[in-house]
Design a protein around this motif. Structure first.
Motif, mmCIF file in Angstrom:
data_model
loop_
_atom_site.group_PDB
_atom_site.id
_atom_site.type_symbol
_atom_site.label_atom_id
_atom_site.label_comp_id
_atom_site.label_asym_id
_atom_site.label_seq_id
_atom_site.Cartn_x
_atom_site.Cartn_y
_atom_site.Cartn_z
ATOM 1 N N TYR A 1 -85.169 -0.199 1.573
ATOM 2 C CA TYR A 1 -84.619 -0.911 0.556
ATOM 3 C C TYR A 1 -83.496 -1.755 0.676
ATOM 4 O O TYR A 1 -82.718 -1.482 1.808
ATOM 5 N N ALA A 2 -83.739 -2.933 0.157
ATOM 6 C CA ALA A 2 -82.377 -3.957 0.013
ATOM 7 C C ALA A 2 -81.625 -2.894 -1.137
ATOM 8 O O ALA A 2 -82.122 -2.326 -1.927
ATOM 9 N N ILE A 3 -80.191 -3.190 -1.002
ATOM 10 C CA ILE A 3 -79.398 -2.685 -1.961
ATOM 11 C C ILE A 3 -78.221 -3.494 -2.387
ATOM 12 O O ILE A 3 -78.040 -4.679 -1.643
ATOM 13 N N GLY A 4 -77.654 -3.398 -3.622
ATOM 14 C CA GLY A 4 -76.850 -4.251 -4.082
ATOM 15 C C GLY A 4 -75.854 -3.601 -5.367
ATOM 16 O O GLY A 4 -76.092 -2.414 -5.459
ATOM 17 N N TRP A 5 -74.989 -4.367 -5.429
ATOM 18 C CA TRP A 5 -73.957 -4.068 -6.559
ATOM 19 C C TRP A 5 -73.918 -4.915 -7.629
ATOM 20 O O TRP A 5 -74.136 -6.249 -7.468
ATOM 21 N N PHE A 6 -74.077 -4.558 -8.997
ATOM 22 C CA PHE A 6 -73.991 -5.255 -10.047
ATOM 23 C C PHE A 6 -72.815 -5.096 -10.889
ATOM 24 O O PHE A 6 -72.499 -3.773 -10.933
ATOM 25 N N ARG A 7 -72.498 -5.850 -11.879
ATOM 26 C CA ARG A 7 -71.615 -5.550 -12.830
ATOM 27 C C ARG A 7 -71.998 -6.069 -14.184
ATOM 28 O O ARG A 7 -72.440 -7.024 -14.320
ATOM 29 N N GLN A 8 -71.220 -5.287 -15.373
ATOM 30 C CA GLN A 8 -71.632 -5.850 -16.554
ATOM 31 C C GLN A 8 -70.090 -5.377 -17.431
ATOM 32 O O GLN A 8 -69.825 -4.462 -17.730
ATOM 33 N N ALA A 9 -69.517 -6.674 -17.682
ATOM 34 C CA ALA A 9 -68.385 -6.549 -18.483
ATOM 35 C C ALA A 9 -68.903 -6.558 -20.153
ATOM 36 O O ALA A 9 -70.182 -7.076 -20.407
ATOM 37 N N PRO A 10 -67.933 -6.149 -21.073
ATOM 38 C CA PRO A 10 -68.289 -6.193 -22.468
ATOM 39 C C PRO A 10 -68.574 -7.488 -22.783
ATOM 40 O O PRO A 10 -67.874 -8.549 -22.624
ATOM 41 N N GLY A 11 -69.787 -7.598 -23.561
ATOM 42 C CA GLY A 11 -70.210 -8.693 -24.113
ATOM 43 C C GLY A 11 -70.632 -9.823 -23.317
ATOM 44 O O GLY A 11 -70.920 -10.994 -23.622
ATOM 45 N N LYS A 12 -70.787 -9.355 -22.031
ATOM 46 C CA LYS A 12 -71.521 -10.251 -21.075
ATOM 47 C C LYS A 12 -72.944 -9.563 -20.313
ATOM 48 O O LYS A 12 -73.055 -8.685 -20.200
ATOM 49 N N GLU A 13 -73.576 -10.642 -19.724
ATOM 50 C CA GLU A 13 -74.990 -9.899 -19.131
ATOM 51 C C GLU A 13 -74.460 -9.425 -17.858
ATOM 52 O O GLU A 13 -73.297 -9.631 -17.275
ATOM 53 N N ASN B 1 -84.232 -12.357 -4.387
ATOM 54 C CA ASN B 1 -84.981 -11.518 -5.300
ATOM 55 C C ASN B 1 -84.268 -10.555 -5.817
ATOM 56 O O ASN B 1 -84.360 -10.576 -7.315
ATOM 57 N N MET B 2 -83.293 -9.860 -5.412
ATOM 58 C CA MET B 2 -82.416 -8.768 -5.838
ATOM 59 C C MET B 2 -81.454 -9.495 -6.563
ATOM 60 O O MET B 2 -81.265 -8.952 -7.957
ATOM 61 N N CYS B 3 -80.419 -10.123 -5.982
ATOM 62 C CA CYS B 3 -79.167 -10.352 -6.579
ATOM 63 C C CYS B 3 -79.026 -11.539 -7.784
ATOM 64 O O CYS B 3 -78.470 -11.350 -8.804
ATOM 65 N N VAL B 4 -80.171 -12.388 -7.607
ATOM 66 C CA VAL B 4 -80.210 -13.556 -8.599
ATOM 67 C C VAL B 4 -81.674 -13.265 -9.771
ATOM 68 O O VAL B 4 -80.989 -13.295 -10.768
ATOM 69 N N HIS B 5 -82.476 -12.611 -8.961
ATOM 70 C CA HIS B 5 -83.772 -12.474 -10.067
ATOM 71 C C HIS B 5 -83.810 -11.241 -10.381
ATOM 72 O O HIS B 5 -84.633 -10.809 -11.392
ATOM 73 N N ARG B 6 -82.821 -10.304 -10.039
ATOM 74 C CA ARG B 6 -83.052 -8.969 -10.508
ATOM 75 C C ARG B 6 -84.184 -8.257 -10.456
ATOM 76 O O ARG B 6 -84.519 -7.417 -11.389
ATOM 77 N N GLU B 7 -84.831 -8.431 -9.278
ATOM 78 C CA GLU B 7 -86.056 -7.354 -9.076
ATOM 79 C C GLU B 7 -85.461 -6.200 -8.411
ATOM 80 O O GLU B 7 -85.435 -6.067 -7.320
ATOM 81 N N ILE B 8 -85.543 -5.121 -9.317
ATOM 82 C CA ILE B 8 -84.943 -3.870 -9.176
ATOM 83 C C ILE B 8 -86.047 -2.828 -9.096
ATOM 84 O O ILE B 8 -86.584 -2.654 -10.266
#
Length: 126
Positions: A32-44, A106-113
């Motif tokens: 698997y590719a792995i990654g980190w994402f984040r979400q701030a209040p009111g943001k995607e 695909n993972m970080c930009v297109h969010r295929e998770i």
């Protein structure tokens, strides 16, 4: 049962450092590719950093380049995100994720998770 568990969040002062870890189980991280994402209040939710197993390439969002470093230890089934020079705008819930045989685009930009962790809060404030 697939699990991605992210301890390690917390409160840190601006300019400080924090290392997030993601302990995985229930699937073979090696594939698997792995990654980190984040979400701030009111943001995607946004891709912060991803690492592919196809070619070893890494992706970093422009906002974290030069400050964050992603790494993986497949022997320990663990993924890390070293965050330095933290800024208040880095405040968010951080999520670990896994994607089977994905490229970093695909993972970080297109969010295929395939799998998501439950997230950990990181707050940068004085």
């Amino acid at each position: 049962q697939v699990q991605l568990v992210e301890p390690g969040g917390g409160l840190v002062q601006p300019g400080g450092s924090l290392r997030l870890s993601c302990a995985t189980s229930g699937f073979r991280l090696h594939y698997y590719a792995i990654g980190w994402f984040r979400q701030a209040p009111g943001k995607e939710r946004e891709g912060v950093s991803c690492i592919s197993i196809i070619d070893g390439s890494k992706y970093y969002a422009d906002s974290v380049k030069g400050r964050f470093t992603i790494s993986r230890d497949d022997a320990k089934n663990t993924v890390y995100l070293q965050m330095n020079s933290l800024k208040p705008e880095d405040t968010a819930v951080y999520y670990c994720a896994a994607a089977a045989w994905a490229t970093v685009q695909n993972m970080c930009v297109h969010r295929e998770i395939n799998y998501w962790g439950e997230g950990t809060q990181v707050t940068v404030s004085s």
